[in-house]
Design a protein around this motif. Structure first.
Motif, PDB file in Angstrom:
ATOM      1  N   LEU A  25       0.835  -1.205   0.000  1.00  0.00           N
ATOM      2  CA  LEU A  25       0.000   0.000   0.000  1.00  0.00           C
ATOM      3  C   LEU A  25       0.869   1.254   0.000  1.00  0.00           C
ATOM      4  O   LEU A  25       0.609   2.213  -0.729  1.00  0.00           O
ATOM      5  CB  LEU A  25      -0.897   0.023   1.245  1.00  0.00           C
ATOM      6  CG  LEU A  25      -2.145  -0.850   1.249  1.00  0.00           C
ATOM      7  CD1 LEU A  25      -2.808  -0.781   2.619  1.00  0.00           C
ATOM      8  CD2 LEU A  25      -3.116  -0.421   0.175  1.00  0.00           C
ATOM      9  N   GLY A  26       1.903   1.239   0.847  1.00  0.00           N
ATOM     10  CA  GLY A  26       2.793   2.392   0.932  1.00  0.00           C
ATOM     11  C   GLY A  26       3.497   2.668  -0.381  1.00  0.00           C
ATOM     12  O   GLY A  26       3.644   3.824  -0.787  1.00  0.00           O
ATOM     13  N   ALA A  27       3.938   1.616  -1.057  1.00  0.00           N
ATOM     14  CA  ALA A  27       4.645   1.784  -2.333  1.00  0.00           C
ATOM     15  C   ALA A  27       3.733   2.415  -3.384  1.00  0.00           C
ATOM     16  O   ALA A  27       4.138   3.316  -4.126  1.00  0.00           O
ATOM     17  CB  ALA A  27       5.167   0.437  -2.816  1.00  0.00           C
ATOM     18  N   GLY A  48       9.127  -2.078   3.606  1.00  0.00           N
ATOM     19  CA  GLY A  48       9.760  -3.303   3.121  1.00  0.00           C
ATOM     20  C   GLY A  48      10.272  -3.162   1.705  1.00  0.00           C
ATOM     21  O   GLY A  48      10.597  -2.066   1.241  1.00  0.00           O
ATOM     22  N   ARG A  49      10.279  -4.274   0.989  1.00  0.00           N
ATOM     23  CA  ARG A  49      10.900  -4.305  -0.334  1.00  0.00           C
ATOM     24  C   ARG A  49      10.190  -3.408  -1.351  1.00  0.00           C
ATOM     25  O   ARG A  49      10.834  -2.746  -2.161  1.00  0.00           O
ATOM     26  CB  ARG A  49      10.925  -5.748  -0.851  1.00  0.00           C
ATOM     27  CG  ARG A  49      11.943  -6.632  -0.148  1.00  0.00           C
ATOM     28  CD  ARG A  49      11.797  -8.072  -0.514  1.00  0.00           C
ATOM     29  NE  ARG A  49      10.560  -8.633   0.018  1.00  0.00           N
ATOM     30  CZ  ARG A  49      10.217  -9.917  -0.052  1.00  0.00           C
ATOM     31  NH1 ARG A  49      10.996 -10.770  -0.675  1.00  0.00           N
ATOM     32  NH2 ARG A  49       9.089 -10.345   0.464  1.00  0.00           N
ATOM     33  N   SER A  50       8.854  -3.376  -1.293  1.00  0.00           N
ATOM     34  CA  SER A  50       8.118  -2.574  -2.279  1.00  0.00           C
ATOM     35  C   SER A  50       8.391  -1.088  -2.085  1.00  0.00           C
ATOM     36  O   SER A  50       8.620  -0.351  -3.053  1.00  0.00           O
ATOM     37  CB  SER A  50       6.615  -2.847  -2.164  1.00  0.00           C
ATOM     38  OG  SER A  50       6.329  -4.193  -2.481  1.00  0.00           O
ATOM     39  N   MET A  51       8.384  -0.619  -0.847  1.00  0.00           N
ATOM     40  CA  MET A  51       8.652   0.794  -0.585  1.00  0.00           C
ATOM     41  C   MET A  51      10.116   1.130  -0.849  1.00  0.00           C
ATOM     42  O   MET A  51      10.437   2.243  -1.290  1.00  0.00           O
ATOM     43  CB  MET A  51       8.239   1.146   0.850  1.00  0.00           C
ATOM     44  CG  MET A  51       6.728   1.123   1.044  1.00  0.00           C
ATOM     45  SD  MET A  51       6.172   1.211   2.769  1.00  0.00           S
ATOM     46  CE  MET A  51       6.581   2.915   3.186  1.00  0.00           C
ATOM     47  N   THR A  52      10.996   0.180  -0.624  1.00  0.00           N
ATOM     48  CA  THR A  52      12.415   0.388  -0.934  1.00  0.00           C
ATOM     49  C   THR A  52      12.607   0.623  -2.427  1.00  0.00           C
ATOM     50  O   THR A  52      13.376   1.496  -2.846  1.00  0.00           O
ATOM     51  CB  THR A  52      13.253  -0.825  -0.477  1.00  0.00           C
ATOM     52  OG1 THR A  52      13.129  -0.960   0.944  1.00  0.00           O
ATOM     53  CG2 THR A  52      14.722  -0.657  -0.846  1.00  0.00           C
ATOM     54  N   GLY A  55      12.130   4.074  -3.437  1.00  0.00           N
ATOM     55  CA  GLY A  55      13.103   5.069  -2.991  1.00  0.00           C
ATOM     56  C   GLY A  55      13.198   5.283  -1.503  1.00  0.00           C
ATOM     57  O   GLY A  55      13.927   6.175  -1.050  1.00  0.00           O
ATOM     58  N   LEU A  56      12.517   4.464  -0.693  1.00  0.00           N
ATOM     59  CA  LEU A  56      12.584   4.620   0.761  1.00  0.00           C
ATOM     60  C   LEU A  56      13.736   3.788   1.322  1.00  0.00           C
ATOM     61  O   LEU A  56      13.899   2.616   0.963  1.00  0.00           O
ATOM     62  CB  LEU A  56      11.281   4.155   1.407  1.00  0.00           C
ATOM     63  CG  LEU A  56      11.197   4.341   2.920  1.00  0.00           C
ATOM     64  CD1 LEU A  56      10.776   5.764   3.257  1.00  0.00           C
ATOM     65  CD2 LEU A  56      10.201   3.365   3.534  1.00  0.00           C
ATOM     66  N   THR A  57      14.527   4.379   2.198  1.00  0.00           N
ATOM     67  CA  THR A  57      15.532   3.628   2.953  1.00  0.00           C
ATOM     68  C   THR A  57      14.961   3.377   4.334  1.00  0.00           C
ATOM     69  O   THR A  57      14.818   4.310   5.139  1.00  0.00           O
ATOM     70  CB  THR A  57      16.850   4.410   3.048  1.00  0.00           C
ATOM     71  OG1 THR A  57      17.336   4.659   1.735  1.00  0.00           O
ATOM     72  CG2 THR A  57      17.884   3.622   3.833  1.00  0.00           C
ATOM     73  N   SER A  58      14.591   2.129   4.612  1.00  0.00           N
ATOM     74  CA  SER A  58      13.930   1.815   5.875  1.00  0.00           C
ATOM     75  C   SER A  58      14.903   1.918   7.042  1.00  0.00           C
ATOM     76  O   SER A  58      16.073   1.519   6.943  1.00  0.00           O
ATOM     77  CB  SER A  58      13.342   0.401   5.833  1.00  0.00           C
ATOM     78  OG  SER A  58      12.619   0.128   7.017  1.00  0.00           O
ATOM     79  N   ARG A  59      14.413   2.427   8.153  1.00  0.00           N
ATOM     80  CA  ARG A  59      15.268   2.621   9.321  1.00  0.00           C
ATOM     81  C   ARG A  59      15.583   1.311  10.031  1.00  0.00           C
ATOM     82  O   ARG A  59      16.525   1.256  10.811  1.00  0.00           O
ATOM     83  CB  ARG A  59      14.612   3.607  10.289  1.00  0.00           C
ATOM     84  CG  ARG A  59      14.619   5.033   9.721  1.00  0.00           C
ATOM     85  CD  ARG A  59      13.908   6.030  10.583  1.00  0.00           C
ATOM     86  NE  ARG A  59      14.079   7.370  10.020  1.00  0.00           N
ATOM     87  CZ  ARG A  59      15.022   8.229  10.378  1.00  0.00           C
ATOM     88  NH1 ARG A  59      15.888   7.895  11.313  1.00  0.00           N
ATOM     89  NH2 ARG A  59      15.097   9.422   9.805  1.00  0.00           N
TER      90      ARG A  59
END
Length: 395
Positions: A25-27, A48-52, A55-59
Motif C-alpha cells: 500500500l505504501g509503495a 519493506g521491499r516494495s517501498m524500498t 526510494g525509501l531507505t527503511s530505518r
C-alpha cells in the motif's frame, strides 16, 4: 500538475509500514505522490521491499515486527517498545510535512501518539482502519486526539467512525480492486476451472504460526475427502520463505498437493480454482473477487482465542462475509476446525449445491459494493494525504 513542485521546497513525507500488505500500500501511495509532486518530494520512514523500490531507505528491517499471537508479542516486547520509541523520535527529528501510518495499529498508533504529544503540528493520516467495528470499538474515539484522517479500505467503515465518534474517515477502496484482471480467469482458465478433477486451493496462511496451527488439520481433511471417493487436484500456494516449513508438514499428509510459490503463480492458481479451503483473512476477499467458493477456518492459541471470543462484536470474522453483508461462507473456528467438519463442508462447495450457488451469486455483487468509480484506491488515498498537507500549510 506533476513536476510543478520541483522549484518549491521539497515536501517531506514520513511513512511507516511494518507488514508486507502495508508495504505494498505504501509503495503505491508513494508512486502517486511522486507523480503529483514531481521532484519536490522526499520520503523517509519504515517499509519493506516494495517501498524500498520506490526510494525509501527503511530505518530497520520490517521483519523484526512480523509477529503474531500473544505469546510471541510478549517474547518480543522489549524490541517492539524500543522500536516504537526510536521511530517516534525519528519522526519528530525529521519534522515531515505529514506522517502516514499504514496498518499494524499496535505499533503505528503507539508511534503516532508519541509524535502528536511531542510535535502536534505534524498531521497524521492512518491508512487502513483498525477493526473498531469488530472489537474494541472505544479505539475509534481514542484515535480522535492523534489521528487527523483515516483512509478506509472497506465501504462500511466511514459509517462506523461516525457512529463511534472517531476521527474523519473516508473510503478510498480496497487495493484488491486494482488487481481484478489478475484474479479472474480467461476463457482457457475458466475451462480448466469447470473441468474434472476440480482444482482445490489449500491456503493455510502466510505466517509460520498459521502454518503450525492449520497444516495438520487441513491435510487430514483432504485425506477424508479422498477416502470418500471425491476426486480433486490440490494446489497449495505459499510464500518462498515458508516453502521449507510447508514441505516438511506435507510429509505427513495422505494427499500431496502441488506447491506453487510467488505472487504470479498464486494468481494463476486462483484463476483455475473450483473451490478453496482457506484460513480466515484478506485471502477470503481475494477468493470472492476471483469467484472461488470456499470453506474458511482458523485456529490459534488457547489464550488468544479466549481473548478474541470476549472482544469480537461482529457475527462473522470472515472479511468476504462482512463486505457482502451476509454469512454465505462457512467459518469453522477453533474447536469447530476439525478434519471431519472441514471435509463435509468442502464436499458441499466442490459439488453443484445450494451453498456453492449462493456463494457465487453473492460474489457477483462485490464489484458494485467495493466500487470507487474510476479513481483507483491509491489515487484517492494520495488526494487525501495532499489535502491534509495543504491544511497544515494554510494554518
Amino acid at each position: 500538475m506533476p513536476g510543478s513542485a520541483t522549484t518549491a521546497a521539497a515536501r517531506k513525507i514520513f511513512l511507516i509500514a511494518t507488514e508486507e500488505s502495508g508495504d505494498r500500500l505504501g509503495a503505491n501511495l508513494m508512486k502517486v505522490l511522486r507523480q503529483r509532486l514531481g521532484g519536490g518530494v522526499r520520503f523517509e520512514g519504515i517499509g519493506g521491499r516494495s517501498m524500498t523500490r520506490e526510494g525509501l531507505t527503511s530505518r530497520f528491517p520490517i521483519e523484526e515486527l512480523s509477529i503474531i499471537g500473544l505469546a510471541a508479542v510478549v517474547k518480543q516486547l522489549p524490541t517492539i517498545l524500543r522500536r516504537i520509541r526510536e521511530t517516534a523520535k525519528a519522526v519528530t527529528q525529521a519534522a515531515p510535512d505529514i506522517l502516514v501510518i499504514i496498518d499494524s495499529p499496535d505499533f503505528t498508533h503507539r508511534v503516532a501518539r508519541r509524535v502528536r504529544a511531542s510535535a502536534p503540528q505534524i498531521p497524521i493520516v492512518d491508512y487502513v482502519s483498525p477493526t473498531v467495528w469488530a472489537w474494541r470499538p472505544g479505539r475509534a474515539r481514542a484515535m480522535l486526539p492523534y489521528i487527523d484522517h483515516v483512509l478506509a479500505l472497506l465501504p462500511f467503515e466511514p459509517a462506523a467512525y461516525d457512529r463511534l465518534r472517531g476521527p474523519p474517515c473516508s473510503y478510498v477502496g480496497h487495493p484488491l480492486t486494482e488487481q481484478i484482471g489478475q484474479l479472474r480467469p480467461n476463457a482457457d482458465e475458466q475451462k480448466r476451472r469447470d473441468e474434472q478433477p476440480p482444482v482445490l486451493l489449500v491456503l493455510p496462511g502466510s505466517r509460520r504460526s498459521e502454518i503450525d496451527h492449520h497444516m495438520a488439520v487441513f491435510g487430514e481433511a483432504l485425506g477424508r475427502l479422498q477416502a470418500k471417493g471425491i476426486s480433486f487436484e490440490a494446489l497449495l500456494p505459499t510464500m518462498p520463505h515458508l516453502q521449507e516449513a510447508v514441505t516438511e508438514e506435507l510429509k505427513h499428509w495422505p494427499v500431496q498437493p502441488r506447491i506453487v510459490t510467488g505472487e504470479a503463480e498464486k494468481r494463476a492458481a486462483f484463476r483455475i480454482a473450483h473451490a478453496a479451503l482457506a484460513k480466515s483473512g484478506t485471502v477470503t476477499l481475494e477468493l470472492a473477487l476471483s469467484g472461488v467458493p470456499m470453506v474458511t477456518a482458523y485456529r490459534t492459541g488457547a489464550m488468544e482465542a479466549w481473548v478474541l471470543r470476549r472482544a469480537i462484536k461482529v457475527n462473522s470474522v470472515i472479511l468476504a462475509n462482512l463486505v457482502i453483508g451476509d454469512n454465505v461462507i462457512p467459518e469453522l473456528l477453533q474447536e469447530d476446525c476439525t478434519a471431519e467438519k472441514l471435509s463435509w463442508a468442502l464436499q458441499d462447495v466442490l459439488g453443484d449445491t445450494p451453498l456453492r450457488r449462493r456463494q457465487l451469486e453473492a460474489f457477483a455483487k462485490i464489484d458494485a459494493i467495493l466500487s470507487t468509480g474510476n479513481r483507483p484506491p491509491s489515487v484517492r488515498a494520495a488526494d487525501i494525504v495532499l489535502a491534509e498537507m495543504r491544511k497544515t500549510r494554510r494554518a
